[in-house]
Design a protein around this motif. Structure first.
Motif, PDB file in Angstrom:
ATOM      1  N   PRO A  79       0.816  -1.228   0.000  1.00  0.00           N
ATOM      2  CA  PRO A  79       0.000   0.000   0.000  1.00  0.00           C
ATOM      3  C   PRO A  79       0.847   1.274   0.000  1.00  0.00           C
ATOM      4  CG  PRO A  79      -0.836  -1.563   1.615  1.00  0.00           C
ATOM      5  CD  PRO A  79       0.412  -2.152   1.065  1.00  0.00           C
ATOM      6  N   LEU A  80       2.083   1.174   0.472  1.00  0.00           N
ATOM      7  CA  LEU A  80       2.934   2.366   0.519  1.00  0.00           C
ATOM      8  C   LEU A  80       3.282   2.892  -0.871  1.00  0.00           C
ATOM      9  CD1 LEU A  80       5.449   1.569   3.390  1.00  0.00           C
ATOM     10  CD2 LEU A  80       3.523   3.153   3.409  1.00  0.00           C
ATOM     11  N   LYS A  81       3.020   2.057  -1.898  1.00  0.00           N
ATOM     12  CA  LYS A  81       3.293   2.496  -3.261  1.00  0.00           C
ATOM     13  C   LYS A  81       2.529   3.764  -3.593  1.00  0.00           C
ATOM     14  CE  LYS A  81       4.762  -1.289  -6.178  1.00  0.00           C
ATOM     15  NZ  LYS A  81       4.273  -2.459  -6.909  1.00  0.00           N
ATOM     16  N   ILE A  82       1.377   3.901  -2.933  1.00  0.00           N
ATOM     17  CA  ILE A  82       0.546   5.078  -3.199  1.00  0.00           C
ATOM     18  C   ILE A  82       1.322   6.350  -2.880  1.00  0.00           C
ATOM     19  CG2 ILE A  82      -1.590   6.269  -2.526  1.00  0.00           C
ATOM     20  CD1 ILE A  82      -2.618   3.365  -1.863  1.00  0.00           C
ATOM     21  N   VAL A  83       2.135   6.289  -1.828  1.00  0.00           N
ATOM     22  CA  VAL A  83       2.931   7.475  -1.502  1.00  0.00           C
ATOM     23  C   VAL A  83       4.305   7.409  -2.157  1.00  0.00           C
ATOM     24  CG1 VAL A  83       1.731   8.046   0.619  1.00  0.00           C
ATOM     25  CG2 VAL A  83       3.620   6.415   0.689  1.00  0.00           C
ATOM     26  N   ARG A  84       4.374   6.659  -3.275  1.00  0.00           N
ATOM     27  CA  ARG A  84       5.579   6.586  -4.094  1.00  0.00           C
ATOM     28  C   ARG A  84       6.765   5.933  -3.389  1.00  0.00           C
ATOM     29  NH1 ARG A  84       5.334  10.617  -8.449  1.00  0.00           N
ATOM     30  NH2 ARG A  84       3.270  10.166  -9.263  1.00  0.00           N
ATOM     31  N   PHE A  85       6.511   5.121  -2.405  1.00  0.00           N
ATOM     32  CA  PHE A  85       7.620   4.415  -1.771  1.00  0.00           C
ATOM     33  C   PHE A  85       8.000   3.234  -2.657  1.00  0.00           C
ATOM     34  CE2 PHE A  85       9.452   1.247   1.099  1.00  0.00           C
ATOM     35  CZ  PHE A  85      10.423   2.023   1.735  1.00  0.00           C
ATOM     36  N   PRO A  86       9.283   3.130  -3.078  1.00  0.00           N
ATOM     37  CA  PRO A  86       9.665   2.061  -4.011  1.00  0.00           C
ATOM     38  C   PRO A  86       9.729   0.699  -3.303  1.00  0.00           C
ATOM     39  CG  PRO A  86      11.576   3.368  -3.419  1.00  0.00           C
ATOM     40  CD  PRO A  86      10.417   3.969  -2.698  1.00  0.00           C
TER      41      PRO A  86
END
Lengths: 268, 656
Positions: free
Chosen positions: A144-151
């Motif tokens: 889910p952290l992908k939403i905040v652009r975490f690779p």
């Protein structure tokens, strides 16, 4: 030289075969539950639960102690400080500025039990999950952290590669130390400064080698069409199985027990 | 680093490759006037200029400085065609541009000038690079630095994951690829538990799963022992023959070249020679000029031809040489020279002309008595790395230690200067037993050069690095400089040139020499070298071995040389110690050791080509006494010329 990284104990028990996501989530939930505990009865239930988990995972008792050893000092210090400085009603013993209350002992004991439970509970995951599965589980849970652009994929890939290279670098360090010893390096000097200095001839070649390996690995990955996480399929898949369902039910029963003991019946 | 992530990815068309359809054109790769230059930013003009002049190695014509960037031409105007289904060998000395050529083939590098078409794709077209890389796979030199997966199956799947292949198909392809290269039973194993040869086969499987049309092996056998090399070559030629995959094989090993269908020699960034192995090997002088060598039987044939014997020039294997030489000897061997007595005389003459081995105890003698060592002190899992190893090296003797990877030879040599302490047994240097307080002083007497010693260099300049071993000896600056210079001369470097150079400005071979000088500077009486020639080209290998031989002859050093190549050590050593599974398997003079041809091959070791040839000749012609104790070109030519009466005639001519 063989280095065992992490604390994984090979096995094929029920706990070993659980999906890493199940284990990670259960660990997280377990930690929250432990922080909610207020009574000895709930700690007793926790002890029974943990004992059941360790037995079913075939982890020998000495490993329980081993994981505690690292935090023993902290537990002891907090225990002593809590006892000495807790202000309560029922004074048991006092000497000059030190007053020990009955409540203080109870509070300190609960504190210690809380830390012990947390450490033992968390160690289950590391004892029963390979670093690869652990990385996979973390990657999946962090998606889910992908939403905040975490690779997320890149971070997991880096962690996986780092884990894979640890034994290779351990070997290499050993070899370079030996080679410099053959050139008269002395790594046993009593003086700290000398000793630190003696590691320079080890660290520089090691650093250069790491650089070279990274370069070659990048090229090899590139040659095999690696271009980051997008559009990638996965060979290793995680699947929730019946085992995970059973584990979930057992864990829910434990959680319910804690809640009931603490908030409904308020058993001391 | 892995740029172009945003590009949309599409599953690659596989059907056309599977069906083995008729190729559109016969040419798989076409290099049209291709050049490639590396860019090096020049930040310290002075240092690099000094370096250029001094080395004499870097060809000034290859360098061009423009706007503070130095362009080093690695490849110059290369025209080359690789045909479909070909097994092409690319050879050339270290730094000749072979690797650059390989990396151009799958667009890891893009030509600076000229065009390169691979399977109909121009490698400089950006959006086709992934498609290209799935068609042209590449296996690199170091097995450890190209394995990504935690298990065998995951590593094989890596490329497929990147291509976006759906999982069910992936599982099938992984299994097929693993089985094809012969590691199908190890899918769930960890790669770190595998041998070098298995790791490289795993790397091949990872590419094979992508169903490539071509596999480029970029010195993929350089770090392997003979067993590993054979495994990889077998898989490569099987893929070539049975699956029609084009193979480009970059190597320093001439025996592998003999198995290829065509060879290209690269020298100084240009194509120097090309042709079939036979065509190239029959031009030994040109090959040597390119820093290469020819197989021993070819060299023998050449020497014999020069002496007027009628022998075809294109002999490259023992099987080809045997009938030719057998016929020759049957027809021409003189009966009076073919009896046992004259053979024995020849043998003893040869033996005497070398320095026959006599064990002498002296300050530089080494004795190991029943040493046993285990890396795992845990009694339960104790597996001895070496067990009950005893041997002795006399003062001034040259000993070769041979064995396949993991036989315990590296463990053994680390005992010789006290880096490891034997669990049982003892080591004596010059009659004095090693142990306790004297280990450090003993260590000074036994110089140990590790494998790939250049990776241990760390100082800013050559002189400082070489001096590291004597920095605490209380020597004056002048004395230190003198010792450094002496050591550099011993390894064949000119002190004036290299002394103040940065170690990063040296070529690979020079770095290795500097590393050896770093041991010689301590003036050890006994020199132990662990595979000093590993990974070098034939010329570099010969010159390192020459250094070892000089130290032994001129400096009276006792030399212990570890290798897995019989050919390397046989001609230098007085005695050979063969290790197998941590034990001493054989110990004796080379010719006697080579008598156990079958046993050596079972251990994964090779017998020198000429030794094999002369064993066969001896067996094929029982009526003629042909020496079996032959393993160098010189001796082989001598024996044949002597048998045919030509040596004597020549000796008379020379004597007049």
């Amino acid at each position: 030289m063989k280095v065992s990284f992490g604390q994984y104990l090979p096995g094929s028990s029920f706990i070993h075969r659980l999906d890493p996501r199940t284990k990670l989530l259960a660990t997280l939930a377990f930690m929250v539950l432990v922080l909610l505990i207020k009574s000895f009865s709930a700690y007793a239930l926790t002890a029974v639960f943990l004992a059941a988990v360790f037995i079913s995972a075939h982890i020998p008792f000495k490993y329980v102690l081993r994981s505690l050893r690292a935090v023993l000092f902290i537990i002891a210090i907090t225990f002593v400080i809590n006892i000495f400085f807790f202000q309560g009603k029922e004074l048991l013993w006092s000497w000059k500025f030190i007053h020990i209350y009955k409540d203080g002992i109870i509070f300190s004991a609960k504190m210690a039990l809380r830390v012990i439970s947390l450490v033992i509970g968390a160690s289950v995951v590391t004892y029963t999950t390979t670093s690869v599965n652990l990385t996979d589980g973390l990657e999946a849970l962090m998606r889910p952290l992908k939403i905040v652009r975490f690779p997320v994929h890149e971070a997991a890939m880096m962690m996986g590669i780092a884990l894979k290279f640890i034994p290779i670098f351990a070997d290499e360090t050993d070899r370079i130390i030996k080679a410099q010893t053959a050139r008269g390096s002395d790594f046993d000097s009593r003086r700290l400064i000398e000793r630190v200095k003696s590691y320079i001839p080890v660290l520089i070649p090691l650093f250069i080698s790491a650089w070279r390996r990274a370069d070659e690995l990048a090229q090899a990955m590139n040659a095999r069409c690696y271009r980051g996480g997008s559009g990638r399929t996965r060979y290793r898949v995680m699947k929730f199985s019946k085992l995970d369902l059973i584990a979930l039910l057992v864990f829910l029963a434990y959680g319910a027990g804690i809640i009931l003991l603490t908030y409904v019946f308020s058993v001391p | 680093m892995f740029g172009r992530k945003k590009k949309k990815q599409t599953a690659l068309p596989q059907a056309e490759i599977e069906n083995n359809e008729l190729p559109l054109s016969n040419e798989f790769m076409t290099f049209d006037n291709v050049s490639y230059s590396y860019e090096i930013s020049v930040d310290d003009e002075e240092v690099s200029e000094g370096g250029e002049d001094a080395a004499g190695q870097k060809d000034d014509k290859n360098d061009e400085i423009k706007d503070g960037i130095r362009y080093v031409k690695a490849l110059k105007n290369v025209d080359l065609t690789v045909k479909r289904g070909e097994f092409l060998a690319v050879i050339g000395r270290n730094g000749s541009g072979k690797s650059t050529l390989a990396k151009l083939m799958n667009a890891l590098l893009i030509p600076s000038e000229g065009t390169l078409i691979v399977d109909g794709i121009d490698t400089s077209s950006e959006d086709m690079e992934w498609e290209l890389r799935s068609r042209v796979g590449m296996v690199f030199q170091n097995p450890d630095n190209q394995i990504i997966g935690a298990t065998v199956e995951e590593d094989i799947a890596f490329g497929l994951e990147n291509m976006g292949v759906p999982r069910p198909e992936m599982v099938e392809r992984v299994k097929w690829a693993a089985e094809t290269v012969g590691i199908g039973d190890r899918l769930a194993k960890e790669p770190s538990q595998m041998s070098g040869g298995q790791k490289q086969r795993l790397a091949i499987a990872g590419i094979l799963a992508m169903r490539p049309k071509c596999i480029v092996l970029d010195e993929a056998t350089a770090m392997l022992d003979p067993v590993g090399r054979r495994e990889v070559m077998k898989v490569a030629s099987m893929l070539n023959k049975e699956h029609g995959i084009t193979i480009v094989h970059i190597t320093h090993h001439m025996d592998e070249v003999a198995a290829c269908s065509r060879v290209v020699v690269i020298d100084n960034g240009m194509i120097a020679m090309s042709g079939t192995p036979k065509e190239l090997f029959s031009r030994p002088a040109e090959m040597r000029a390119c820093g290469l060598e020819v197989p021993a039987v070819t060299a023998l044939a050449f020497v014999l031809r020069e002496k007027g014997l009628e022998i075809p020039a294109d002999i490259i294997t023992v099987d080809e040489a045997l009938p030719v030489l057998a016929d020759l000897l049957r027809a021409e061997a003189l009966p009076e020279l073919s009896d046992l007595a004259s053979m024995q005389k020849r043998e003893s003459d040869r033996r005497e002309s070398k320095h026959p081995y006599v064990f002498r105890e002296g300050p530089n003698s080494v004795e190991a008595d029943g040493i046993t060592y285990s890396y795992n002190s845990d009694a339960k899992n104790a597996h001895n790395a070496i067990e009950n190893v005893s041997f002795s090296a006399g003062d001034g003797e040259f000993i070769g230690i041979i064995g396949h990877t993991g036989c315990g030879k590296s463990t053994l040599v680390q005992h010789l200067n006290g880096l490891l302490k034997p669990r049982d047994g003892s080591i004596s240097i010059g009659g004095e037993q090693m142990g306790g307080a004297n280990v450090k002083s003993m260590r000074r007497r036994v110089g140990l050069v590790f494998q790939y010693p250049e990776y241990q260099l760390f100082e800013s300049t050559v002189a400082r690095d070489v001096a590291f071993g004597i920095r605490n000896d209380g020597l004056s600056e002048e004395e230190t400089a003198k010792r450094v210079d002496e050591a550099l001369v011993q390894v064949g470097l000119d002190p004036k040139d290299v002394r103040e150079k940065s170690i990063y400005d040296l070529s690979g071979g020079q770095k290795r020499r500097v590393a050896i000088a770093g041991i010689l500077v301590m003036k050890p009486g006994i020199l132990v070298l662990d595979e000093p020639a590993a990974g070098l080209d034939p010329a570099g290998r010969d010159s390192i071995l020459e250094i070892c031989s000089e130290l032994n002859k001129k400096n009276a050093n006792t030399v212990i040389l570890v290798s897995h190549s019989m050919d390397d050590v046989a001609r230098l050593c007085d005695r050979v110690l063969v290790m197998d599974h941590g034990r001493v398997s054989m110990f004796g003079e080379p010719a006697d050791v080579f008598e156990n041809e079958q046993a050596l091959e079972d251990m994964g070791l090779t017998v020198p080509q000429l030794s094999k040839l002369f064993h066969r000749l001896n067996e094929a012609l029982p009526e003629i006494s042909i020496s079996r104790k032959i393993y160098t070109v010189e001796d082989a030519a001598g024996e044949i010329l002597a048998l045919t009466g030509r040596l004597k005639a020549e000796g008379e001519v020379a004597g007049q």
